[in-house]
Design a protein around this motif. Sequence first.
Motif, PDB file in Angstrom:
ATOM      1  N   HIS A  75       0.813  -1.281   0.231  1.00 41.62           N
ATOM      2  CA  HIS A  75      -0.176   0.131  -0.007  1.00 41.62           C
ATOM      3  C   HIS A  75       0.899   1.396  -0.011  1.00 41.62           C
ATOM      4  O   HIS A  75       0.637   2.152  -0.787  1.00 41.62           O
TER       5      HIS A  75
ATOM      6  N   GLU B 190       2.741   1.732  -3.499  1.00 38.45           N
ATOM      7  CA  GLU B 190       1.661   2.013  -4.398  1.00 38.45           C
ATOM      8  C   GLU B 190       1.338   3.846  -4.294  1.00 38.45           C
ATOM      9  O   GLU B 190       1.225   4.151  -5.310  1.00 38.45           O
ATOM     10  N   HIS B 191       1.241   4.059  -2.917  1.00 40.96           N
ATOM     11  CA  HIS B 191       0.833   5.264  -2.590  1.00 40.96           C
ATOM     12  C   HIS B 191       2.023   6.244  -3.198  1.00 40.96           C
ATOM     13  O   HIS B 191       1.766   7.349  -3.618  1.00 40.96           O
TER      14      HIS B 191
ATOM     15  N   ALA C 225       4.465   5.521  -5.534  1.00 41.76           N
ATOM     16  CA  ALA C 225       4.351   5.652  -6.958  1.00 41.76           C
ATOM     17  C   ALA C 225       3.418   6.378  -7.560  1.00 41.76           C
ATOM     18  O   ALA C 225       3.395   7.039  -8.406  1.00 41.76           O
ATOM     19  N   SER C 226       2.250   6.486  -7.009  1.00 45.56           N
ATOM     20  CA  SER C 226       1.111   7.413  -7.540  1.00 45.56           C
ATOM     21  C   SER C 226       1.298   8.929  -7.358  1.00 45.56           C
ATOM     22  O   SER C 226       1.174   9.571  -8.493  1.00 45.56           O
ATOM     23  N   LEU C 227       2.024   9.119  -6.213  1.00 49.61           N
ATOM     24  CA  LEU C 227       2.138  10.747  -6.192  1.00 49.61           C
ATOM     25  C   LEU C 227       3.541  11.107  -7.237  1.00 49.61           C
ATOM     26  O   LEU C 227       3.361  12.093  -7.815  1.00 49.61           O
TER      27      LEU C 227
ATOM     28  N   GLN D 117       4.167   9.561  -9.996  1.00 48.67           N
ATOM     29  CA  GLN D 117       3.479   9.644 -11.473  1.00 48.67           C
ATOM     30  C   GLN D 117       2.630  10.713 -11.609  1.00 48.67           C
ATOM     31  O   GLN D 117       2.492  11.353 -12.995  1.00 48.67           O
ATOM     32  N   ALA D 118       1.986  11.140 -10.615  1.00 54.90           N
ATOM     33  CA  ALA D 118       1.147  12.610 -10.750  1.00 54.90           C
ATOM     34  C   ALA D 118       2.098  13.665 -10.830  1.00 54.90           C
ATOM     35  O   ALA D 118       1.938  14.677 -11.843  1.00 54.90           O
TER      36      ALA D 118
ATOM     37  N   ARG E 123       3.550  13.566 -14.823  1.00 55.81           N
ATOM     38  CA  ARG E 123       2.348  14.071 -15.773  1.00 55.81           C
ATOM     39  C   ARG E 123       2.503  15.309 -15.977  1.00 55.81           C
ATOM     40  O   ARG E 123       1.747  16.002 -16.812  1.00 55.81           O
TER      41      ARG E 123
ATOM     42  N   GLY F 185       4.967   4.641 -17.734  1.00 50.20           N
ATOM     43  CA  GLY F 185       4.043   4.220 -16.929  1.00 50.20           C
ATOM     44  C   GLY F 185       4.544   3.284 -15.850  1.00 50.20           C
ATOM     45  O   GLY F 185       3.631   2.470 -15.083  1.00 50.20           O
TER      46      GLY F 185
ATOM     47  N   VAL G 285       6.532   1.089 -12.998  1.00 48.20           N
ATOM     48  CA  VAL G 285       7.049   1.312 -11.577  1.00 48.20           C
ATOM     49  C   VAL G 285       8.027   0.441 -11.166  1.00 48.20           C
ATOM     50  O   VAL G 285       7.833  -0.869 -11.317  1.00 48.20           O
TER      51      VAL G 285
ATOM     52  N   VAL H  48       9.939   5.898 -11.339  1.00 51.92           N
ATOM     53  CA  VAL H  48       8.892   5.988 -12.197  1.00 51.92           C
ATOM     54  C   VAL H  48       9.461   6.827 -13.595  1.00 51.92           C
ATOM     55  O   VAL H  48      10.496   7.695 -13.418  1.00 51.92           O
TER      56      VAL H  48
END
Length: 601
Positions: free
Chosen positions: A81, A84-85, A87-89, A91-92, A95, A153, A155, A175
Amino acid sequence: MSVPPSSARGGRQGRHRSLFTRVGRVFDAVRGRMMAIILLAAMPIALIGAVQAWHSYHNTLEAPGYRTDMAVARIDLELRHESEHLASLLQAVARMRLDSSGLARMLQLVESLTGRHYSQIALADDRGNIAAAVGPDHDATPLTIDEMPRFQGDVKLVAIPDALTGVPDHFRITVAATIGDDAGRPARSGYLTAIMPLSWRSAMLQTSDPRLDLMQQSGPIEIWVMDSHARATAPLCADCNWQEHPPARIMQWARFEVTHGVEHDHITLPEGSYSIGRVQGSVYVLTMTRRNASEQHAVVMFAISLVTSGVLLLVGLLGASKSADVLVITPLRQLTASVNQWQLGGVYDVRSNWAMPLEVRQLAHAFSKATRRLARHERRLERAQVRQELLLKEMHHRVKNNLQIVASLLNLQAGRIRQPGAREEFAQARDCVRALATLHRYLYADGELYSLNMQSFVRELCGQIMHAIGESDEGRITLDIRVDDLLMVPDQAVPLALIVTEAVSNTIKYAFPDQLHGTLEVGLRALDGGRACLWIADNGVGMAAGRNLSGAEDGRSGIGMQLIRGFARQLGGTLQMFEENGTRYVLVFPLKQPDQDELAD
């Protein structure tokens, strides 16, 4: 000295037979059978209870193992968790297509938003060189090929081991990113990377964080991170006062599991349960938990319930045994003792009471009725037997009287006959009739209706014959009686008495002529094989010489021998006659034994 195999097998078989005999004796009695019935009746319930208790006990023992397995799963879930959190930051931010300075400012904003939890958040160019970095870790080591994502995309998560111990202590998450120019257009490619600590600190976690359940101070669960060869470990929580290393034998077990590529396994020991598992980033963790107070209480209660159940079962068996002894065995023993006493001639007396079962009372009542009926029959039979014996005695008495009358008539008739031969025939018939009369007198006078004492009978019979011939008072012929104390049935005593009468008469008349002195021996004894031997011997001149000297007719002598041989055949015996130093008759015949029941009566 060696024992033959056959002897050894025989000894084992003997021991087995003796064991089976002892077991059979235990279950041969009512007590043993009732105990077996009670055990068989209680066995299913006891077995079901034992299975349920063992299942509960086993679950209690395995509960720490379940918790360690759940701890490994929760660690994997939390690491997944958090990665993934992060990695999401990243990736945001990637972008947004900001330039290098804009990305650097955005990374500072991300660090401040995450509470400076991460060791480093950095921007790298397309070759992996660190262009900008924020965070306490200022290491500018370039990214390796394994740490770079393969496509946009993607990770990439890689565990970073400690330089000294080799135990993973951080994760690097990377990323792919596009670096723009001042106008916001894509200019070149690069990477956003962050170093996330693998270990946790309870002081850095919020109150609602579920990881606090795993990292209680001196709590029931301890967690270690291991290197790739399971040779070194480090606590997952740095400020939880956990042990630095698990026990040595647990490390040996962990190395065995890692070497064989086991993904997940657990082991339960008296001091606690251990689980090993592979989590996020191919990192092995080892968890340990001990039994809590409720589980310890459950184990103690299981032991107490086991002992209590055994004691209650033993008490129940003893109570059932005592109840069976009072309610069943004692009445049966009383009934058996009364029956045995009745068999020995006593009185059958069993009083029914409430302690006797209905079946035993009915059996005792049936025995009482049967014994009373048998007693009445026995009294009737005894009276009938007394009447029968009286009738038999009266019959023998009358037969004896009639035979004496016949003998007296023959004696009177012989006195009126002048021819010597005819007078001798009458005298011979008289002696035979007197012998039969003597036999019947013994039968009724002595009360022996079914057997005759041959010792006293033969002695009296021989004396009676000598007295009838007129030789008893002179003492010229010595009578030697050698008869054993022998019992004989009347069916054999009659022909034997007639043989003795005929042989003794002939011996007295012909063996000692001219007033010669001599000895007459009469003997009867029992032989082996159920036989008897009768002998009549004298030391006179012999039968043939005696007849010649006395002038007796051969016809009478021939008739006497025919009678002796006929009576011998009637006895089923073998007759032999020897004429050497006198005459000797020897008769061997089968001896019939009197009926024991008749003797007892």
